[in-house]
Design a protein around this motif. Structure first.
Motif, PDB file in Angstrom:
ATOM      1  N   GLY A   1       0.795  -1.218   0.000  1.00 15.97           N
ATOM      2  CA  GLY A   1       0.000   0.000   0.000  1.00 15.97           C
ATOM      3  C   GLY A   1       0.825   1.264   0.000  1.00 15.97           C
ATOM      4  N   ARG A   2       0.157   2.370   0.302  1.00 19.94           N
ATOM      5  CA  ARG A   2       0.770   3.686   0.317  1.00 19.94           C
ATOM      6  C   ARG A   2       0.188   4.503   1.461  1.00 19.94           C
ATOM      7  N   VAL A   3       0.971   5.515   1.888  1.00 20.98           N
ATOM      8  CA  VAL A   3       0.482   6.490   2.857  1.00 20.98           C
ATOM      9  C   VAL A   3       0.705   7.869   2.246  1.00 20.98           C
ATOM     10  N   PHE A   4      -0.354   8.655   2.168  1.00 20.89           N
ATOM     11  CA  PHE A   4      -0.290  10.008   1.641  1.00 20.89           C
ATOM     12  C   PHE A   4      -0.558  10.991   2.776  1.00 20.89           C
ATOM     13  N   VAL A   5       0.169  12.096   2.793  1.00 14.68           N
ATOM     14  CA  VAL A   5      -0.052  13.139   3.790  1.00 14.68           C
ATOM     15  C   VAL A   5      -0.410  14.416   3.037  1.00 14.68           C
ATOM     16  N   LEU A   6      -1.598  14.938   3.344  1.00 12.10           N
ATOM     17  CA  LEU A   6      -2.110  16.122   2.662  1.00 12.10           C
ATOM     18  C   LEU A   6      -2.312  17.254   3.657  1.00 12.10           C
ATOM     19  N   PRO A   7      -2.119  18.502   3.215  1.00 12.49           N
ATOM     20  CA  PRO A   7      -2.427  19.617   4.112  1.00 12.49           C
ATOM     21  C   PRO A   7      -3.940  19.689   4.336  1.00 12.49           C
ATOM     22  N   LEU A   8      -4.322  20.022   5.531  1.00 13.89           N
ATOM     23  CA  LEU A   8      -5.737  20.134   5.886  1.00 13.89           C
ATOM     24  C   LEU A   8      -5.972  21.576   6.315  1.00 13.89           C
ATOM     25  N   GLU A   9      -6.683  22.311   5.491  1.00 12.70           N
ATOM     26  CA  GLU A   9      -6.827  23.742   5.725  1.00 12.70           C
ATOM     27  C   GLU A   9      -7.755  24.083   6.878  1.00 12.70           C
ATOM     28  N   GLU A  10      -8.860  23.378   6.967  1.00 14.38           N
ATOM     29  CA  GLU A  10      -9.843  23.739   7.989  1.00 14.38           C
ATOM     30  C   GLU A  10     -10.650  22.521   8.400  1.00 14.38           C
ATOM     31  N   VAL A  11     -11.032  22.492   9.657  1.00 12.04           N
ATOM     32  CA  VAL A  11     -11.907  21.452  10.197  1.00 12.04           C
ATOM     33  C   VAL A  11     -12.954  22.145  11.053  1.00 12.04           C
ATOM     34  N   THR A  12     -14.203  21.747  10.905  1.00 11.47           N
ATOM     35  CA  THR A  12     -15.282  22.273  11.735  1.00 11.47           C
ATOM     36  C   THR A  12     -16.101  21.116  12.268  1.00 11.47           C
ATOM     37  N   ARG A  13     -16.275  21.069  13.578  1.00 14.42           N
ATOM     38  CA  ARG A  13     -17.155  20.062  14.174  1.00 14.42           C
ATOM     39  C   ARG A  13     -18.591  20.488  13.947  1.00 14.42           C
ATOM     40  N   ILE A  14     -19.410  19.586  13.534  1.00 12.14           N
ATOM     41  CA  ILE A  14     -20.795  19.915  13.238  1.00 12.14           C
ATOM     42  C   ILE A  14     -21.605  20.121  14.516  1.00 12.14           C
ATOM     43  N   ASP A  15     -21.351  19.311  15.545  1.00 10.56           N
ATOM     44  CA  ASP A  15     -22.193  19.374  16.749  1.00 10.56           C
ATOM     45  C   ASP A  15     -22.045  20.662  17.550  1.00 10.56           C
ATOM     46  N   ASN A  16     -20.837  21.262  17.588  1.00 12.35           N
ATOM     47  CA  ASN A  16     -20.665  22.450  18.404  1.00 12.35           C
ATOM     48  C   ASN A  16     -19.968  23.604  17.678  1.00 12.35           C
ATOM     49  N   ALA A  17     -19.731  23.450  16.380  1.00 10.67           N
ATOM     50  CA  ALA A  17     -19.145  24.481  15.511  1.00 10.67           C
ATOM     51  C   ALA A  17     -17.710  24.859  15.864  1.00 10.67           C
ATOM     52  N   GLN A  18     -17.017  24.020  16.654  1.00 12.75           N
ATOM     53  CA  GLN A  18     -15.589  24.260  16.914  1.00 12.75           C
ATOM     54  C   GLN A  18     -14.834  24.221  15.602  1.00 12.75           C
ATOM     55  N   GLN A  19     -13.784  25.040  15.483  1.00 11.29           N
ATOM     56  CA  GLN A  19     -13.005  25.067  14.261  1.00 11.29           C
ATOM     57  C   GLN A  19     -11.525  24.918  14.566  1.00 11.29           C
ATOM     58  N   GLY A  20     -10.774  24.509  13.537  1.00 13.17           N
ATOM     59  CA  GLY A  20      -9.336  24.391  13.655  1.00 13.17           C
ATOM     60  C   GLY A  20      -8.912  23.161  14.429  1.00 13.17           C
ATOM     61  N   PRO A  21      -7.676  23.170  14.980  1.00 14.43           N
ATOM     62  CA  PRO A  21      -7.146  22.006  15.680  1.00 14.43           C
ATOM     63  C   PRO A  21      -8.025  21.521  16.844  1.00 14.43           C
ATOM     64  N   ALA A  22      -8.752  22.416  17.467  1.00 16.50           N
ATOM     65  CA  ALA A  22      -9.649  22.011  18.563  1.00 16.50           C
ATOM     66  C   ALA A  22     -10.776  21.090  18.083  1.00 16.50           C
ATOM     67  N   ALA A  23     -11.087  21.160  16.790  1.00 18.35           N
ATOM     68  CA  ALA A  23     -12.158  20.331  16.237  1.00 18.35           C
ATOM     69  C   ALA A  23     -11.721  18.903  15.943  1.00 18.35           C
ATOM     70  N   LEU A  24     -10.415  18.656  16.016  1.00 19.84           N
ATOM     71  CA  LEU A  24      -9.922  17.302  15.760  1.00 19.84           C
ATOM     72  C   LEU A  24     -10.273  16.430  16.923  1.00 19.84           C
TER      73      LEU A  24
END
Length: 112
Positions: free
Chosen positions: A89-112
């Motif tokens: 197999g393979r492993v790919f690493v991609l930049p992740l610009e933004e993350v938003t939690r749907i349940d509480n609208a947290q954004q960024g690294p805190a949403a991980l």
């Protein structure tokens, strides 16, 4: 933040999942996929008919992580998924610009 995408052999999924849990990863997305790479396809015979098998079953794992986790996560996946034979197999690493939690609208690294 990074998005790690790994394509592995299906029978290695449980080992990879357990290895990632040991280093503290709590969530992942898993999908069954098919593909081919350097292995190419091969020919099989079924009930006297020869046919070509071009795609091999794989499991796609997606994990969103903080930047500082990248090396450890990639190393963990590689060690757990490796059989030593072609097509591991393979492993790919991609930049992740933004993350938003749907349940509480947290954004960024805190949403991980």
């Amino acid at each position: 933040m990074k998005l790690v995408v790994a394509l592995i052999k299906p029978f290695k999924l449980e080992e990879v999942k357990e290895a990632l849990a040991r280093i503290g990863l709590e969530g992942m997305i898993v999908a069954e996929v098919k593909g081919f790479g350097h292995q190419k396809g091969h020919t099989e015979t079924f009930r006297g008919t020869e046919y070509s098998v071009d795609f091999h079953p794989r499991v796609r794992i997606e994990v969103a992580i903080a930047d500082e986790q990248k090396d450890r996560v990639v190393q963990t996946i590689v060690q757990a998924a490796r059989t030593g034979s072609p097509g591991d197999g393979r492993v790919f690493v991609l930049p992740l610009e933004e993350v938003t939690r749907i349940d509480n609208a947290q954004q960024g690294p805190a949403a991980l």
